[in-house]
Design a protein around this motif. Structure first.
Motif, PDB file in Angstrom:
ATOM      1  N   ARG A  36      28.319  30.760  43.805  1.00 50.31           N
ATOM      2  CA  ARG A  36      29.443  29.357  43.722  1.00 50.31           C
ATOM      3  C   ARG A  36      29.960  30.131  42.227  1.00 50.31           C
ATOM      4  O   ARG A  36      29.427  30.174  41.734  1.00 50.31           O
ATOM      5  CB  ARG A  36      29.199  28.307  44.085  1.00 50.31           C
ATOM      6  CG  ARG A  36      28.291  28.109  45.198  1.00 50.31           C
ATOM      7  CD  ARG A  36      28.042  26.057  45.155  1.00 50.31           C
ATOM      8  NE  ARG A  36      27.676  26.021  43.977  1.00 50.31           N
ATOM      9  CZ  ARG A  36      27.303  25.463  43.285  1.00 50.31           C
ATOM     10  NH1 ARG A  36      28.794  24.441  42.944  1.00 50.31           N
ATOM     11  NH2 ARG A  36      26.654  24.323  41.980  1.00 50.31           N
ATOM     12  N   ALA A  37      31.651  29.747  42.633  1.00 48.72           N
ATOM     13  CA  ALA A  37      32.434  29.593  41.226  1.00 48.72           C
ATOM     14  C   ALA A  37      33.224  28.867  41.316  1.00 48.72           C
ATOM     15  O   ALA A  37      33.741  28.716  42.503  1.00 48.72           O
ATOM     16  CB  ALA A  37      33.457  31.210  41.056  1.00 48.72           C
ATOM     17  N   PHE A  38      33.940  28.135  40.318  1.00 50.14           N
ATOM     18  CA  PHE A  38      35.121  28.038  39.950  1.00 50.14           C
ATOM     19  C   PHE A  38      36.117  28.347  39.500  1.00 50.14           C
ATOM     20  O   PHE A  38      36.314  29.318  38.327  1.00 50.14           O
ATOM     21  CB  PHE A  38      34.490  25.940  38.420  1.00 50.14           C
ATOM     22  CG  PHE A  38      35.602  25.599  38.504  1.00 50.14           C
ATOM     23  CD1 PHE A  38      35.819  24.536  38.507  1.00 50.14           C
ATOM     24  CD2 PHE A  38      37.057  25.626  37.358  1.00 50.14           C
ATOM     25  CE1 PHE A  38      37.034  23.563  38.767  1.00 50.14           C
ATOM     26  CE2 PHE A  38      37.798  25.191  36.893  1.00 50.14           C
ATOM     27  CZ  PHE A  38      37.779  24.072  37.649  1.00 50.14           C
ATOM     28  N   GLY A  39      37.383  28.656  39.897  1.00 53.19           N
ATOM     29  CA  GLY A  39      38.684  28.754  40.422  1.00 53.19           C
ATOM     30  C   GLY A  39      39.631  28.030  39.678  1.00 53.19           C
ATOM     31  O   GLY A  39      39.711  27.102  39.433  1.00 53.19           O
ATOM     32  N   ALA A  40      40.532  28.718  37.939  1.00 52.96           N
ATOM     33  CA  ALA A  40      41.596  28.197  38.528  1.00 52.96           C
ATOM     34  C   ALA A  40      42.818  29.117  38.376  1.00 52.96           C
ATOM     35  O   ALA A  40      42.134  30.592  38.424  1.00 52.96           O
ATOM     36  CB  ALA A  40      41.309  27.834  36.783  1.00 52.96           C
ATOM     37  N   ASP A  92      23.499  34.431  39.228  1.00 48.09           N
ATOM     38  CA  ASP A  92      24.412  36.100  40.085  1.00 48.09           C
ATOM     39  C   ASP A  92      25.285  35.926  41.131  1.00 48.09           C
ATOM     40  O   ASP A  92      24.755  36.388  42.901  1.00 48.09           O
ATOM     41  CB  ASP A  92      22.189  37.028  40.735  1.00 48.09           C
ATOM     42  CG  ASP A  92      21.741  36.582  39.671  1.00 48.09           C
ATOM     43  OD1 ASP A  92      21.686  37.602  39.254  1.00 48.09           O
ATOM     44  OD2 ASP A  92      20.225  36.353  40.205  1.00 48.09           O
ATOM     45  N   THR A  93      26.004  35.348  40.702  1.00 49.75           N
ATOM     46  CA  THR A  93      27.221  35.282  41.929  1.00 49.75           C
ATOM     47  C   THR A  93      27.963  36.591  41.851  1.00 49.75           C
ATOM     48  O   THR A  93      28.451  37.022  40.221  1.00 49.75           O
ATOM     49  CB  THR A  93      28.102  34.002  40.795  1.00 49.75           C
ATOM     50  OG1 THR A  93      26.859  33.083  41.202  1.00 49.75           O
ATOM     51  CG2 THR A  93      29.403  34.115  41.867  1.00 49.75           C
ATOM     52  N   ALA A  94      28.312  37.311  42.847  1.00 55.17           N
ATOM     53  CA  ALA A  94      29.124  38.132  43.276  1.00 55.17           C
ATOM     54  C   ALA A  94      30.712  37.549  43.381  1.00 55.17           C
ATOM     55  O   ALA A  94      30.520  36.881  44.769  1.00 55.17           O
ATOM     56  CB  ALA A  94      28.276  39.186  44.431  1.00 55.17           C
ATOM     57  N   TYR A  95      31.329  37.862  42.630  1.00 51.99           N
ATOM     58  CA  TYR A  95      32.361  37.746  42.890  1.00 51.99           C
ATOM     59  C   TYR A  95      33.594  38.628  43.477  1.00 51.99           C
ATOM     60  O   TYR A  95      33.272  40.078  42.682  1.00 51.99           O
ATOM     61  CB  TYR A  95      33.211  37.382  41.483  1.00 51.99           C
ATOM     62  CG  TYR A  95      34.924  36.868  41.016  1.00 51.99           C
ATOM     63  CD1 TYR A  95      35.512  35.465  41.685  1.00 51.99           C
ATOM     64  CD2 TYR A  95      36.105  38.207  41.734  1.00 51.99           C
ATOM     65  CE1 TYR A  95      37.101  35.295  41.298  1.00 51.99           C
ATOM     66  CE2 TYR A  95      37.227  37.483  41.082  1.00 51.99           C
ATOM     67  CZ  TYR A  95      37.532  35.947  41.364  1.00 51.99           C
ATOM     68  OH  TYR A  95      38.932  35.928  40.943  1.00 51.99           O
ATOM     69  N   THR A  96      34.735  39.031  44.872  1.00 48.17           N
ATOM     70  CA  THR A  96      35.194  40.288  44.666  1.00 48.17           C
ATOM     71  C   THR A  96      36.669  39.499  44.312  1.00 48.17           C
ATOM     72  O   THR A  96      37.039  39.100  45.501  1.00 48.17           O
ATOM     73  CB  THR A  96      34.240  40.016  46.680  1.00 48.17           C
ATOM     74  OG1 THR A  96      35.063  41.679  46.826  1.00 48.17           O
ATOM     75  CG2 THR A  96      34.004  39.004  47.869  1.00 48.17           C
ATOM     76  N   TYR A  97      36.969  40.911  44.786  1.00 48.58           N
ATOM     77  CA  TYR A  97      39.086  41.127  45.077  1.00 48.58           C
ATOM     78  C   TYR A  97      39.265  41.908  45.856  1.00 48.58           C
ATOM     79  O   TYR A  97      38.491  43.276  45.579  1.00 48.58           O
ATOM     80  CB  TYR A  97      39.406  40.495  44.234  1.00 48.58           C
ATOM     81  CG  TYR A  97      38.695  41.463  41.930  1.00 48.58           C
ATOM     82  CD1 TYR A  97      40.019  41.704  41.784  1.00 48.58           C
ATOM     83  CD2 TYR A  97      37.769  40.714  42.280  1.00 48.58           C
ATOM     84  CE1 TYR A  97      38.929  42.696  41.027  1.00 48.58           C
ATOM     85  CE2 TYR A  97      37.165  41.665  40.545  1.00 48.58           C
ATOM     86  CZ  TYR A  97      38.447  42.168  39.824  1.00 48.58           C
ATOM     87  OH  TYR A  97      38.144  43.691  38.673  1.00 48.58           O
ATOM     88  N   LEU A  98      39.969  41.638  46.378  1.00 56.12           N
ATOM     89  CA  LEU A  98      41.192  43.083  47.377  1.00 56.12           C
ATOM     90  C   LEU A  98      42.343  42.874  46.711  1.00 56.12           C
ATOM     91  O   LEU A  98      43.133  42.053  45.943  1.00 56.12           O
ATOM     92  CB  LEU A  98      41.122  42.841  48.715  1.00 56.12           C
ATOM     93  CG  LEU A  98      39.745  42.204  49.552  1.00 56.12           C
ATOM     94  CD1 LEU A  98      40.122  42.403  50.885  1.00 56.12           C
ATOM     95  CD2 LEU A  98      38.924  44.291  49.339  1.00 56.12           C
ATOM     96  N   VAL A  99      43.062  44.040  46.309  1.00 55.25           N
ATOM     97  CA  VAL A  99      43.983  44.457  45.494  1.00 55.25           C
ATOM     98  C   VAL A  99      44.914  45.322  46.258  1.00 55.25           C
ATOM     99  O   VAL A  99      44.307  45.973  47.159  1.00 55.25           O
ATOM    100  CB  VAL A  99      43.795  44.672  44.122  1.00 55.25           C
ATOM    101  CG1 VAL A  99      43.197  43.629  43.475  1.00 55.25           C
ATOM    102  CG2 VAL A  99      42.992  46.475  44.185  1.00 55.25           C
ATOM    103  N   ASN A 100      46.210  44.975  46.073  1.00 54.49           N
ATOM    104  CA  ASN A 100      47.200  45.982  47.059  1.00 54.49           C
ATOM    105  C   ASN A 100      47.807  47.125  45.585  1.00 54.49           C
ATOM    106  O   ASN A 100      48.488  47.583  46.118  1.00 54.49           O
ATOM    107  CB  ASN A 100      48.463  45.277  47.252  1.00 54.49           C
ATOM    108  CG  ASN A 100      49.096  44.038  46.848  1.00 54.49           C
ATOM    109  OD1 ASN A 100      49.439  44.519  45.129  1.00 54.49           O
ATOM    110  ND2 ASN A 100      49.457  43.289  47.523  1.00 54.49           N
ATOM    111  N   ASP A 101      47.627  47.276  44.602  1.00 52.73           N
ATOM    112  CA  ASP A 101      47.783  48.278  44.072  1.00 52.73           C
ATOM    113  C   ASP A 101      45.778  49.356  43.326  1.00 52.73           C
ATOM    114  O   ASP A 101      45.306  48.167  42.935  1.00 52.73           O
ATOM    115  CB  ASP A 101      48.443  48.314  42.453  1.00 52.73           C
ATOM    116  CG  ASP A 101      49.717  49.466  42.614  1.00 52.73           C
ATOM    117  OD1 ASP A 101      49.044  50.233  42.806  1.00 52.73           O
ATOM    118  OD2 ASP A 101      50.790  49.259  42.061  1.00 52.73           O
ATOM    119  N   HIS A 102      46.270  49.925  43.321  1.00 51.71           N
ATOM    120  CA  HIS A 102      44.387  50.653  42.522  1.00 51.71           C
ATOM    121  C   HIS A 102      45.171  50.647  40.805  1.00 51.71           C
ATOM    122  O   HIS A 102      45.640  50.198  40.069  1.00 51.71           O
ATOM    123  CB  HIS A 102      44.644  52.116  42.161  1.00 51.71           C
ATOM    124  CG  HIS A 102      45.132  52.704  43.956  1.00 51.71           C
ATOM    125  ND1 HIS A 102      46.402  52.896  44.908  1.00 51.71           N
ATOM    126  CD2 HIS A 102      44.174  52.626  44.800  1.00 51.71           C
ATOM    127  CE1 HIS A 102      45.747  53.464  46.216  1.00 51.71           C
ATOM    128  NE2 HIS A 102      44.493  53.229  45.675  1.00 51.71           N
TER     129      HIS A 102
END
Length: 479
Positions: free
Chosen positions: A84-88, A128-138
């Motif tokens: 889990r993560a706290f996002g801001a 061991d939280t795995a945070y993942t993110y999709l981006v629309n530019d390299h």
């Protein structure tokens, strides 16, 4: 994870464009499964079809690992696959929402779409939280972006793990406070063909809009041919499109008669091949494309032309513009703006008639081609209206309003308004004019006999075209 899964939902937040996605997590004794990104379902609920091209995973061993705030020049879709993560998030775009903060816990089944200009941060709540993110530019190591200090009291973020106990990088400890952070500008509008009649009118209209608004608006660039040569595929491919949000293609090869001969290759290069290259870039980079076309894509046998009327060009110029239309129409975010009989700051029919009137000449003018004049400033106003109001994408016909006239009618009106005798003008037919051109050794391209547009669709967006005669009078007064 057991029990009924959460229904898929896309939820707005206090930051415009920042969206929380709640999606079902299916679990049993083996573990769990979730559709982290499902284009068809999620876009149907309002998530932008943002075109991700890269997925990154950040594995964080310790509780309290904290990263951010970063506002990279792309959209992101963030979540966690384990832990889990706290996002801001803080809005670093200019405007009334600058500095606004949203926080949310991230866990499997909760993801967040982060639009360009909104800074992102997270802090891990489990090991061991795995945070993942999709981006629309390299991603690139040289990417320049705005950032803000995680500890800035102006943000008021209540971090679950106090930052003095958290795991941070030295870089994130040295980010500026919000008051000193560079606001993220909106994406640039690129106007191609800036030296033509429409290009000059767009420049004047954009400058005036900024004055009326009390200051500069979204950045606009008018690249020269040295910057971007539409006749050169390598120049198009090599241009820096990274910050471009909208392309307004006001460039065209418009030498209608020359296109039938020595200008044929140039007409196809600029009016068709270049548009196909721009469309490919617009699709790949999610850029809106405004492409300007012409009544010459129609054969002119019947009118007024509706946007959905079948095209049937008579000559090379019209065929090259029709090919450009087909390319532009594959861009998801496109406005195809067809226009006719353009009059602006440059050589045009009205200026020619005024010069002939001043010289006391007796011109022969075609009387069997009908349509409406389109003044370049009116066309520019319509394009900016589309970009500001964002009605449904597609094709729009634009000309000035008022009655349909012939070129002969326009010529007589010009002579009358400048104080010359309209009886000096004689009427001729298209066939007679073409024959005289050929006899004089000139190439003469076929023209549509009827060019008038049905203006209903642009009117339904709230745009009311000014009467052509009113605009003609003002144009002649201005010199």
């Amino acid at each position: 994870m057991t029990g009924a899964p959460t229904p898929l939902a896309v939820l707005p937040t206090e930051i415009p464009g920042l969206l929380v996605v709640e999606h079902p997590v299916h679990g049993d004794a083996r573990g769990w499964f979730a559709e982290h990104w499902q284009r068809e379902k999620m876009t149907a609920l309002g998530l932008p079809d943002f075109g991700p091209v890269q997925q990154n995973v950040s594995c964080n061993a310790a509780v309290g690992t904290t990263r951010g705030f970063h506002a990279e020049p792309w959209d992101k879709y963030v979540g966690v696959t384990t832990g889990r993560a706290f996002g801001a998030w803080v809005d670093l775009r200019g405007g009334a929402g600058h500095g606004r903060v949203v926080t949310r816990e991230l866990r499997p089944g909760v993801t967040v779409f982060v639009p360009r200009g909104v800074a992102n941060a997270f802090q891990t709540l489990e090991p061991d939280t795995a945070y993942t993110y999709l981006v629309n530019d390299h991603w690139s190591p040289g990417a320049v972006y705005s950032a803000v200090d995680l500890a800035d009291p102006a943000l008021g973020v209540a971090w679950p793990v106090p930052l003095e106990q958290a795991v941070l990088s030295d870089k994130d400890r040295s980010n500026p406070w919000l008051a000193d952070a560079v606001p993220v500008p909106p994406r640039t509008t690129l106007v191609l063909g800036g030296t033509g009649q429409l290009g000059r009118a767009l420049r004047a209209a954009i400058d005036q809009t900024a004055v009326d608004a009390g200051g500069p608006g979204a950045p606009v660039r008018f690249p020269t041919r040295a910057d971007l040569d539409l006749g050169d595929a390598e120049s198009i491919a090599g241009y820096d499109w990274s910050d471009v949000g909208t392309i307004v293609n006001a460039a065209a090869y418009t030498a209608v008669d020359a296109a039938e001969g020595e200008g044929r290759a140039d007409a196809w290069a600029v009016n068709a091949a270049a548009v196909a290259a721009l469309a490919e870039i617009a699709i790949r980079r999610r850029i809106a494309l405004v492409h300007v076309s012409t009544d010459y894509v129609f054969d002119g046998r019947s009118a007024p032309h509706r946007e959905d009327a079948p095209i049937g060009p008579l000559g090379v110029y019209g065929a090259s513009k029709a090919a450009g239309e087909l390319a532009a129409q594959v861009v998801p975010q496109h406005y195809l703006v067809r226009t006719s009989w353009v009059v602006g700051d440059g050589p045009n029919f009205v200026r020619t008639m005024r010069r002939l009137a001043d010289d006391g000449a007796s011109p022969a003018v075609v009387a069997d081609q009908t349509g409406r004049l389109t003044f370049a400033d009116e066309l520019a106003r319509a394009i900016l209206h589309l970009l500001e109001t964002r009605p449904p994408y597609g094709t729009y016909h634009v000309s000035n309003g008022g009655p349909v006239t012939s070129w002969f009618d326009v010529a007589r009106e010009v002579f009358t308004l400048v104080g010359a005798d309209p009886e000096l003008i004689t009427a001729t037919t298209s066939a007679e004019y073409a024959a005289s051109a050929v006899a004089a050794g000139r190439t003469y391209a076929p023209r549509p006999a009827r060019s008038e547009f049905d203006l209903g669709r642009i009117r339904r967006t709230g745009f009311e075209p000014e009467a052509a005669l009113t605009a003609l009078r003002r144009y002649l007064r201005s010199g």
